[in-house]
Design an enzyme around this catalytic site. Structure first.
Site, PDB file in Angstrom:
ATOM      1  CB  CYS A 255      -1.057  -0.002   1.225  1.00 32.70           C
ATOM      2  SG  CYS A 255      -1.909   1.483   1.215  1.00 32.70           S
TER       3      CYS A 255
ATOM      4  CG  HIS B 236      -5.701  -2.198  -1.515  1.00 37.15           C
ATOM      5  ND1 HIS B 236      -4.655  -3.040  -0.830  1.00 37.15           N
ATOM      6  CD2 HIS B 236      -5.321  -0.909  -1.476  1.00 37.15           C
ATOM      7  CE1 HIS B 236      -3.839  -1.909  -0.248  1.00 37.15           C
ATOM      8  NE2 HIS B 236      -4.178  -0.824  -0.649  1.00 37.15           N
ATOM      9  CD  GLU B 237      -6.674   1.335  -4.430  1.00 37.20           C
ATOM     10  OE1 GLU B 237      -7.020   2.347  -3.555  1.00 37.20           O
ATOM     11  OE2 GLU B 237      -5.433   0.898  -4.322  1.00 37.20           O
TER      12      GLU B 237
ATOM     13  CG  HIS C 130      -7.419   2.410   0.882  1.00 35.00           C
ATOM     14  ND1 HIS C 130      -6.631   2.774   2.030  1.00 35.00           N
ATOM     15  CD2 HIS C 130      -6.465   2.004   0.032  1.00 35.00           C
ATOM     16  CE1 HIS C 130      -5.579   2.541   1.928  1.00 35.00           C
ATOM     17  NE2 HIS C 130      -5.292   1.995   0.713  1.00 35.00           N
TER      18      HIS C 130
END
Length: 184
Positions: free
Chosen positions: A104, A146-147, A150
């Protein structure tokens, strides 16, 4: 030479929020205004992602608490996927669960084995408000998950368990960028 047709060419590189920054653990707000400011944020996201040599970047990583992310990421067959999603929803994450190395830009230089599905589908909108659906497999599916994490206030370190998490937190504590604030 850069021109306006290359994503990020009109953007500015912004500082990245690092592990310990409260912005990384706060859920982001839905985008309501699809005007010029949103376009500037997307350009800045691309410029910052490319400057940091990443494959994806969420708006809260540059201090914008909005549900927006960009990507320029290959899948496992080396097919390049380039784009952005506004107000993304992870509508499908399925297939085989794989533990693979994940990093990251908010934890620079570190990575840990993180479990993710090998298939993901994200629905949302373009910067101009057009509906978009993005399908990902392999590494690109990992990027999409993953995004989306976030934007929900989750960093990959939150998904790492056991000795892998302990090792990652030790490494983060020793990293030159660590500010000594709370960790994930």
């Amino acid at each position: 030479m850069r021109n306006g047709s290359i994503p990020g060419s009109r953007g500015r590189v912004r500082p990245l929020a690092l592990l310990g920054d409260p912005a990384l653990h706060a859920p982001c707000e839905e985008v309501a205004d699809f005007g010029p400011e949103l376009g500037r944020i997307v350009e800045d996201l691309f410029a910052t992602m490319y400057a940091a040599k990443g494959v994806g970047l969420a708006a809260n990583q540059i201090g914008e608490p909005l549900r927006v992310f960009v990507y320029d990421c290959p899948d496992d067959e080396e097919v390049r996927h380039l784009g952005h999603v506004v107000n993304p929803r992870l509508v499908d994450a399925d297939g085989v669960v794989l533990r693979g190395p994940e990093g990251c830009l908010s934890l620079p230089g570190l990575e840990a084995g993180t479990e993710r599905y090998d298939h993901a589908v994200v629905e949302g909108f373009t910067v101009t408000g057009e509906p978009v659906t993005v399908h990902g497999t392999g590494f690109f599916a990992r990027c999409l998950q993953h995004e989306c994490d976030h934007l929900d206030g989750t960093v990959y370190a939150d998904r790492v368990k056991g000795w892998r998490r302990a090792r990652l937190m030790r490494q983060a504590g020793r990293a030159s960028w660590h500010r000594g604030t709370e960790t994930a």
